[in-house]
Design a protein around this motif. Structure first.
Motif, PDB file in Angstrom:
ATOM      1  N   ALA A 172      19.367 -43.013 -13.493  1.00 39.39           N
ATOM      2  CA  ALA A 172      18.141 -43.561 -12.915  1.00 39.39           C
ATOM      3  C   ALA A 172      18.372 -43.949 -11.464  1.00 39.39           C
ATOM      4  CB  ALA A 172      17.677 -44.790 -13.699  1.00 39.39           C
ATOM      5  N   SER A 173      17.272 -43.954 -10.734  1.00 39.53           N
ATOM      6  CA  SER A 173      17.244 -44.494  -9.378  1.00 39.53           C
ATOM      7  C   SER A 173      17.612 -45.968  -9.455  1.00 39.53           C
ATOM      8  CB  SER A 173      15.822 -44.324  -8.844  1.00 39.53           C
ATOM      9  OG  SER A 173      15.487 -45.309  -7.895  1.00 39.53           O
ATOM     10  N   PRO A 174      18.164 -46.530  -8.370  1.00 39.19           N
ATOM     11  CA  PRO A 174      18.475 -47.962  -8.368  1.00 39.19           C
ATOM     12  C   PRO A 174      17.228 -48.852  -8.257  1.00 39.19           C
ATOM     13  CG  PRO A 174      19.037 -46.982  -6.251  1.00 39.19           C
ATOM     14  CD  PRO A 174      18.632 -45.856  -7.160  1.00 39.19           C
ATOM     15  N   PHE A 175      16.064 -48.288  -7.976  1.00 40.82           N
ATOM     16  CA  PHE A 175      14.852 -49.093  -7.858  1.00 40.82           C
ATOM     17  C   PHE A 175      14.524 -49.734  -9.203  1.00 40.82           C
ATOM     18  CE2 PHE A 175      12.569 -47.128  -3.933  1.00 40.82           C
ATOM     19  CZ  PHE A 175      13.761 -47.099  -3.217  1.00 40.82           C
ATOM     20  N   VAL A 176      14.037 -50.971  -9.180  1.00 42.71           N
ATOM     21  CA  VAL A 176      13.846 -51.764 -10.390  1.00 42.71           C
ATOM     22  C   VAL A 176      12.968 -51.049 -11.419  1.00 42.71           C
ATOM     23  CG1 VAL A 176      12.908 -53.930 -11.308  1.00 42.71           C
ATOM     24  CG2 VAL A 176      14.274 -53.958  -9.215  1.00 42.71           C
ATOM     25  N   ARG A 177      11.841 -50.471 -11.009  1.00 44.45           N
ATOM     26  CA  ARG A 177      10.934 -49.835 -11.975  1.00 44.45           C
ATOM     27  C   ARG A 177      11.577 -48.645 -12.687  1.00 44.45           C
ATOM     28  NH1 ARG A 177       9.355 -49.016  -6.757  1.00 44.45           N
ATOM     29  NH2 ARG A 177       8.847 -46.899  -6.056  1.00 44.45           N
ATOM     30  N   ALA A 178      12.430 -47.906 -11.991  1.00 46.24           N
ATOM     31  CA  ALA A 178      13.144 -46.794 -12.631  1.00 46.24           C
ATOM     32  C   ALA A 178      14.218 -47.326 -13.574  1.00 46.24           C
ATOM     33  CB  ALA A 178      13.760 -45.878 -11.578  1.00 46.24           C
TER      34      ALA A 178
ATOM     35  N   ALA B 187      16.758 -46.819 -26.767  1.00 51.31           N
ATOM     36  CA  ALA B 187      16.229 -45.960 -27.837  1.00 51.31           C
ATOM     37  C   ALA B 187      17.211 -44.857 -28.234  1.00 51.31           C
ATOM     38  CB  ALA B 187      14.903 -45.336 -27.404  1.00 51.31           C
ATOM     39  N   LEU B 188      17.968 -44.356 -27.254  1.00 52.41           N
ATOM     40  CA  LEU B 188      18.876 -43.235 -27.513  1.00 52.41           C
ATOM     41  C   LEU B 188      20.306 -43.683 -27.790  1.00 52.41           C
ATOM     42  CD1 LEU B 188      17.680 -40.823 -24.659  1.00 52.41           C
ATOM     43  CD2 LEU B 188      16.889 -40.913 -27.036  1.00 52.41           C
ATOM     44  N   GLY B 189      20.593 -44.954 -27.516  1.00 53.50           N
ATOM     45  CA  GLY B 189      21.952 -45.442 -27.708  1.00 53.50           C
ATOM     46  C   GLY B 189      22.934 -44.794 -26.744  1.00 53.50           C
ATOM     47  N   THR B 190      22.483 -44.545 -25.523  1.00 54.74           N
ATOM     48  CA  THR B 190      23.329 -43.893 -24.531  1.00 54.74           C
ATOM     49  C   THR B 190      23.406 -44.767 -23.275  1.00 54.74           C
ATOM     50  OG1 THR B 190      23.738 -41.760 -23.460  1.00 54.74           O
ATOM     51  CG2 THR B 190      21.469 -42.524 -23.453  1.00 54.74           C
ATOM     52  N   PRO B 191      24.529 -44.739 -22.563  1.00 50.95           N
ATOM     53  CA  PRO B 191      24.647 -45.579 -21.371  1.00 50.95           C
ATOM     54  C   PRO B 191      23.684 -45.153 -20.261  1.00 50.95           C
ATOM     55  CG  PRO B 191      26.754 -44.493 -21.874  1.00 50.95           C
ATOM     56  CD  PRO B 191      25.756 -43.986 -22.846  1.00 50.95           C
ATOM     57  N   LEU B 192      23.325 -46.102 -19.436  1.00 55.93           N
ATOM     58  CA  LEU B 192      22.478 -45.856 -18.271  1.00 55.93           C
ATOM     59  C   LEU B 192      23.358 -45.832 -17.036  1.00 55.93           C
ATOM     60  CD1 LEU B 192      19.925 -45.714 -16.552  1.00 55.93           C
ATOM     61  CD2 LEU B 192      19.587 -48.163 -16.963  1.00 55.93           C
ATOM     62  N   ASN B 193      23.281 -44.726 -16.302  1.00 54.47           N
ATOM     63  CA  ASN B 193      24.017 -44.567 -15.049  1.00 54.47           C
ATOM     64  C   ASN B 193      23.026 -44.623 -13.890  1.00 54.47           C
ATOM     65  OD1 ASN B 193      26.709 -43.572 -16.292  1.00 54.47           O
ATOM     66  ND2 ASN B 193      25.170 -42.260 -17.210  1.00 54.47           N
ATOM     67  N   THR B 194      23.466 -45.110 -12.744  1.00 55.84           N
ATOM     68  CA  THR B 194      22.600 -45.205 -11.568  1.00 55.84           C
ATOM     69  C   THR B 194      23.051 -44.200 -10.516  1.00 55.84           C
ATOM     70  OG1 THR B 194      22.190 -47.546 -11.993  1.00 55.84           O
ATOM     71  CG2 THR B 194      21.746 -46.759  -9.760  1.00 55.84           C
ATOM     72  N   LEU B 195      22.077 -43.473  -9.955  1.00 55.54           N
ATOM     73  CA  LEU B 195      22.339 -42.545  -8.852  1.00 55.54           C
ATOM     74  C   LEU B 195      21.573 -43.043  -7.628  1.00 55.54           C
ATOM     75  CD1 LEU B 195      21.985 -38.956 -10.404  1.00 55.54           C
ATOM     76  CD2 LEU B 195      24.083 -40.168  -9.794  1.00 55.54           C
ATOM     77  N   ASP B 196      22.296 -43.354  -6.573  1.00 54.75           N
ATOM     78  CA  ASP B 196      21.667 -43.909  -5.370  1.00 54.75           C
ATOM     79  C   ASP B 196      20.817 -42.910  -4.601  1.00 54.75           C
ATOM     80  OD1 ASP B 196      22.787 -46.367  -5.859  1.00 54.75           O
ATOM     81  OD2 ASP B 196      24.550 -45.997  -4.606  1.00 54.75           O
ATOM     82  N   PHE B 197      20.967 -41.598  -4.873  1.00 56.95           N
ATOM     83  CA  PHE B 197      20.270 -40.584  -4.079  1.00 56.95           C
ATOM     84  C   PHE B 197      19.074 -39.959  -4.805  1.00 56.95           C
ATOM     85  CE2 PHE B 197      23.926 -38.766  -6.194  1.00 56.95           C
ATOM     86  CZ  PHE B 197      23.391 -37.666  -6.844  1.00 56.95           C
ATOM     87  N   ILE B 198      18.490 -40.697  -5.771  1.00 54.16           N
ATOM     88  CA  ILE B 198      17.265 -40.193  -6.419  1.00 54.16           C
ATOM     89  C   ILE B 198      16.119 -41.193  -6.261  1.00 54.16           C
ATOM     90  CG2 ILE B 198      18.429 -38.577  -7.980  1.00 54.16           C
ATOM     91  CD1 ILE B 198      17.968 -40.619 -10.273  1.00 54.16           C
TER      92      ILE B 198
END
Length: 164
Positions: A58-64, A74-85
């Motif tokens: 996900a984008s680092p923006f709060v809403r994303a 829901a998926l039981g998967t980690p959330l990674n942040t990409l600064d360039f999206i």
């Protein structure tokens, strides 16, 4: 899907409240519902074997981040942040990054307009200006053997209103 094909899910965040600064805008209650319904829908498809479990970014923006967290839960998967999206980032830079990802991995990007539309246009049509309009919480599903301009195929485009 051919053996070397990759699957990519490109999602726009759920509805967000107006405000400033832009990166701190929060999901509205409707945006939370949109994200929850899309997360349940995707989790069911993965559970039924229709889709592989994607690596979630996900984008680092709060809403994303708020939208993607619902998918992570829901998926039981980690959330990674990409600064360039973020909204005004380069679709070509994202395409280049996708080329560097492992073969056969499914990827999900939770981002913003105009990037999500421009990236879809670049990958499918070969031109970012041929982008797709994304409603909030809409997901475009693409597959490709290589994430280069014009080499992807749009398999499905789903918006929260279609799930009601």
């Amino acid at each position: 899907m051919s053996s070397g094909a990759h699957r990519l899910l490109i999602m726009r965040h759920g509805e967000a409240a107006p405000g400033f600064p832009d990166h701190a805008r929060l999901l509205t209650p409707r945006g939370q519902q949109e994200a929850d319904s899309m997360a349940r829908w995707l989790a069911l498809r993965i559970e039924q074997g229709e889709l592989p479990l994607p690596i979630l970014y996900a984008s680092p923006f709060v809403r994303a981040q708020q939208t993607a967290q619902r998918f992570s839960d829901a998926l039981g998967t980690p959330l990674n942040t990409l600064d360039f999206i973020t909204p005004d980032d380069s679709p070509a830079a994202v395409s280049d990054w996708l080329l560097s990802q492992p073969e056969g991995e499914a990827t999900m990007l939770v981002s913003h307009m105009p990037l999500v539309g421009d990236l879809t246009g670049l990958l499918v049509e070969g031109v970012a200006s041929q982008g797709v309009g994304f409603a909030t919480a809409a997901i475009a599903e693409l597959d490709a053997d290589v994430w280069a301009a014009g080499c992807a195929r749009l398999i499905r485009f789903t918006q929260p209103g279609e799930l009601l």
